[in-house]
Design an enzyme around this catalytic site. Structure first.
Site, PDB file in Angstrom:
ATOM      1  N   GLU A  31       0.834  -1.218   0.000  1.00  0.00           N
ATOM      2  CA  GLU A  31       0.000   0.000   0.000  1.00  0.00           C
ATOM      3  C   GLU A  31       0.861   1.257   0.000  1.00  0.00           C
ATOM      4  O   GLU A  31       0.537   2.246  -0.646  1.00  0.00           O
ATOM      5  CB  GLU A  31      -0.970   0.000   1.183  1.00  0.00           C
ATOM      6  CG  GLU A  31      -1.872  -1.239   1.300  1.00  0.00           C
ATOM      7  CD  GLU A  31      -2.516  -1.697   0.001  1.00  0.00           C
ATOM      8  OE1 GLU A  31      -2.724  -0.856  -0.903  1.00  0.00           O
ATOM      9  OE2 GLU A  31      -2.799  -2.901  -0.127  1.00  0.00           O
TER      10      GLU A  31
ATOM     11  N   TYR B   5      -1.266  -8.206 -10.784  1.00  0.00           N
ATOM     12  CA  TYR B   5      -0.199  -8.201  -9.785  1.00  0.00           C
ATOM     13  C   TYR B   5       0.973  -9.081 -10.243  1.00  0.00           C
ATOM     14  O   TYR B   5       2.123  -8.657 -10.249  1.00  0.00           O
ATOM     15  CB  TYR B   5      -0.710  -8.744  -8.448  1.00  0.00           C
ATOM     16  CG  TYR B   5      -1.837  -7.942  -7.834  1.00  0.00           C
ATOM     17  CD1 TYR B   5      -3.133  -8.022  -8.337  1.00  0.00           C
ATOM     18  CD2 TYR B   5      -1.606  -7.116  -6.743  1.00  0.00           C
ATOM     19  CE1 TYR B   5      -4.171  -7.300  -7.769  1.00  0.00           C
ATOM     20  CE2 TYR B   5      -2.645  -6.383  -6.160  1.00  0.00           C
ATOM     21  CZ  TYR B   5      -3.926  -6.484  -6.685  1.00  0.00           C
ATOM     22  OH  TYR B   5      -4.940  -5.761  -6.116  1.00  0.00           O
TER      23      TYR B   5
HETATM   24  N1  BES Z   1      -5.744  -1.244  -4.575  1.00  0.00           N
HETATM   25  C1  BES Z   1      -5.813  -2.567  -4.082  1.00  0.00           C
HETATM   26  C2  BES Z   1      -7.169  -2.977  -3.614  1.00  0.00           C
HETATM   27  C3  BES Z   1      -8.226  -2.918  -4.707  1.00  0.00           C
HETATM   28  C4  BES Z   1      -7.965  -3.400  -5.971  1.00  0.00           C
HETATM   29  C5  BES Z   1      -9.461  -2.393  -4.423  1.00  0.00           C
HETATM   30  C6  BES Z   1      -8.939  -3.328  -6.958  1.00  0.00           C
HETATM   31  C7  BES Z   1     -10.445  -2.329  -5.387  1.00  0.00           C
HETATM   32  C8  BES Z   1     -10.185  -2.793  -6.670  1.00  0.00           C
HETATM   33  C9  BES Z   1      -4.817  -2.806  -2.949  1.00  0.00           C
HETATM   34  O1  BES Z   1      -3.646  -2.069  -3.084  1.00  0.00           O
HETATM   35  C10 BES Z   1      -4.393  -4.260  -2.985  1.00  0.00           C
HETATM   36  O2  BES Z   1      -3.849  -4.651  -3.983  1.00  0.00           O
HETATM   37  N2  BES Z   1      -4.649  -5.010  -1.919  1.00  0.00           N
HETATM   38  C11 BES Z   1      -4.257  -6.403  -1.813  1.00  0.00           C
HETATM   39  C12 BES Z   1      -3.045  -6.549  -0.952  1.00  0.00           C
HETATM   40  C13 BES Z   1      -1.792  -6.801  -1.672  1.00  0.00           C
HETATM   41  C14 BES Z   1      -0.646  -7.066  -0.741  1.00  0.00           C
HETATM   42  C15 BES Z   1      -1.847  -7.819  -2.770  1.00  0.00           C
HETATM   43  C16 BES Z   1      -5.374  -7.151  -1.139  1.00  0.00           C
HETATM   44  O3  BES Z   1      -6.415  -6.562  -0.849  1.00  0.00           O
HETATM   45  O4  BES Z   1      -5.242  -8.324  -0.904  1.00  0.00           O
HETATM   46 ZN    ZN Z   2      -2.529  -2.752  -4.733  1.00  0.00          ZN
END
Ligand code: BES
Ligand code: ZN
Length: 625
Positions: A318, A399
């Protein structure tokens, strides 16, 4: 502002170093067109949002006004905003003169266009309230919090939920500054993703108080975020700290002790942190994500607190969004890999600098597993293209494939050259939207520089636009996980579970182990696993989720109590969706359990999670919350 300047700002397709307080340029290239907004920003756009809202915990609505500053062509008649079930009572100019407005046809995904006839006015005031079912807002009863005595409210804007509580142009390519005054009952505290001007609140009539906030940088509107509850603060260092409910604050702050060092580590890699403070807000377990990169204030799930810091990579992630995402932002949701892939790469570099090469390799190697899994499971090859459908690639490919792309460039050109490039890239595009095409053009202009051999080696277009995985993909391997694989080989050949030494295993080692067990297991073997490793009772939600998926796949009945108390206790999609999917895959046996447990759990989940699960489980048990 002079008229000439207004016109120039509207026309600019790309301005190299836009001052943060001047309106950010709108990209006008065809691939930068956002199909998820109704706005026509080339004609009239929002530059600043000023909210004055009261949180009504009885009716579950936010009520008040939004004043919008507008930049418009002289011949513009109307401005079009995004709206999702807002209940609007009036729209006026700054002097209070009513303006004509209308709401168009409603679309399940996008909501509806709100057209306001602005004439010559460039500031409008909208009086409204949100719908009690607003998709951005989680209204939690006291029972769903750690303290169990105060209610809680939080918002989740990404991707297009903020239009359910803020009437603005809800597109990542239309950056806006904002201010807010939020009024709540006097026993509750408000935090937002901006400079907190009144940390202690200000009196606002008997039983109420208000908090004010200011974000003077232009941000995509999905990054406006709010939380209200029994929230306290504990400093980590001068510019970092933790907000959480009092009963968990000390635990959370201890596990997040490295946060200050994380920020300086990130700065040493890719340039100055430009958002002032970096704090983390720990939410109740209903929070639907691992974390959300709200500027100045990352929102985080409590599931990362496993007592051994083995999931603070979520915070590194984040934090990294403070560059990739919040500073340089995907222009549309078809390019969300620019946010998530860059961030996942950057996150891993922070992990490496702070915790060493092997720890970073462990995280990267697990991500490679996810990459392979998602490439296989994708419903059609198109879903594996990085630049693709709005809403991103299949599964976690934004990702995994996105970060592997950048890792491959790093290995091809060498780290020093790549790091210098990436740092300059963030500077060149700071506070601006970006597209895949824009990134590739920048890379060619500033890194490849006409080197035909390098261009051929990189396979840039294949990575960005083609399905599957290019042949040059770099797989980072972990020695730690290789050890787990050796152990798995013995266990899978029948070695007793008692011989498995799990001492000091990180969450990642547990996951490699559990996910590496053959999917078909006898009840006796599952019982042995459960007893020896305490899987049904572990408080680590990552381990619990992976275990339940395995147990459910074998209809292992003794896990039912564990399922029943796990599902209502965690609202993070990544951990509960696989459990519900595993149940659904078991036909009536699993669906009966899923529906039964969902009936209790549904109240604890965020609206976006509820709508996914209602669909997945064909929920007919009522839609009330
Ligand atoms: N920005 C994302 C969360 C998100 C993505 C919200 C798409 C709505 C739509 C956040 O940065 C994220 O990627 N969170 C991951 C954690 C990460 C370590 C892979 C999660 O929620 O698991
Ligand atoms: Zn993210």
């Amino acid at each position: 502002m002079t008229r000439l300047f207004l016109l120039a700002a509207l026309a600019a397709a790309s301005v190299a170093h836009a001052a943060p307080d001047a309106p950010s340029p709108i990209l006008t290239t065809p691939e930068a067109k956002d199909v998820l907004t109704y706005a026509a920003p080339q004609i009239a756009r929002v530059t600043h949002v000023d909210l004055d809202l009261t949180a009504d915990f009885t009716r579950h609505v936010m009520r008040g006004t939004a004043a919008l500053d507008i930049l418009a062509r002289p011949d513009a008649r109307e401005i079009i905003l995004d709206d999702n079930k807002l209940v609007i009572s009036s729209i006026t100019d700054a002097a209070g003169k009513p303006l004509k407005w209308s709401v168009g046809a409603y679309d399940e995904e996008k909501g509806a266009p709100l057209a306001v006839e602005i004439g010559t006015t460039r500031r409008i005031v909208i009086a409204y309230e949100s719908d009690p079912g607003a998709s951005a807002l989680g209204w939690l009863a006291p029972a769903l919090t750690a303290g169990k005595t105060s209610p809680y409210l939080f918002s989740q804007g990404e991707a297009i939920n903020n239009r359910s509580w803020i009437p603005t142009q809800d597109s990542p390519g239309i950056r806006q500054s904002w201010t807010a005054k939020i009024t709540v009952p006097s026993d509750l505290v408000v935090v937002m993703s901006a400079e907190r001007l009144t940390p202690a609140g200000e009196p606002a009539g008997k039983g109420w108080h208000s908090y004010r906030f200011r974000m003077d940088r232009n941000v995509p509107p999905y990054l406006i975020a709010l939380a209200v509850g029994d929230i306290r603060f504990q400093a980590i260092d001068r510019r970092t700290g933790v907000y959480a409910e009092p009963s968990v604050l000390a635990r959370d702050a201890a596990e997040l002790a490295d946060t200050g060092r994380m920020v300086s580590t990130a700065e040493a890699l890719y340039g100055r942190y430009r958002w002032g403070r970096y704090d983390v807000l720990v939410l109740p377990p209903s929070f639907p994500y691992g974390g959300m990169e709200n500027p100045t204030l990352t929102f985080a799930t409590p599931t990362i607190f496993t007592g051994d810091k083995s999931n603070v990579d979520v915070i590194a992630h984040e934090l990294a969004h403070s560059w990739s995402g919040n500073l340089v932002t995907n222009a549309t949701w078809s390019d969300s890999w620019l946010n998530e892939g860059f961030t996942t790469y950057f996150e891993n570099r922070i992990d490496e600098a702070l915790y060493g090469k092997e720890r970073a390799a462990t995280l990267a190697d697990l991500l490679w597993d996810n990459l392979q899994r998602d490439l296989k499971a994708a419903p059609d090859p198109d879903a594996t293209r990085l630049h693709g459908k709005p809403g991103g690639t299949y599964g976690e490919l934004d990702y995994s494939k996105g970060s592997t792309f950048l890792r491959t460039i790093e290995y091809t050109v060498g780290r020093p050259r790549w790091d210098a490039y990436l740092r300059s890239y963030f500077d060149r595009h700071a506070f601006q939207p970006q597209t895949t095409a824009g990134f590739l053009a920048d890379l060619r202009a500033n890194l490849v520089r006409g080197d035909a051999a390098l261009e051929a080696k990189l396979q840039l277009d294949r990575w960005a636009y083609e399905p599957g995985l290019p042949s040059n993909a770099v797989h980072v391997r972990s020695a730690t996980l290789a050890k787990i694989d050796q152990m798995l080989a013995r266990v899978n050949a029948g070695a007793p579970i008692a011989s498995v030494d799990t001492k000091n295993w990180s969450t990642q080692e547990w996951l490699r182990f559990l996910n590496g067990l053959p999917r078909t297991q006898s009840a006796a073997r599952l019982g042995e696993l459960d007893r020896r490793l305490n899987l049904s009772t572990t408080s680590n939600a990552y381990i619990r989720s992976a275990w339940l998926v395995l147990a459910i796949g074998n209809r292992y009945d003794p896990a039912r109590a564990s399922i029943a108390n796990f599902l209502p206790s965690v609202g993070r999609g990544l951990l509960i969706f696989p459990v519900y999917r595993a149940l659904r895959a078991q036909g009536e046996w699993g669906m009966a359990i899923a529906r039964h447990d969902y009936a209790t759990a549904r109240n604890a989940y965020h609206p976006t999670v509820v709508s996914s699960l209602d669909r997945m489980l064909e929920w007919k048990g009522g839609t009330g919350r």
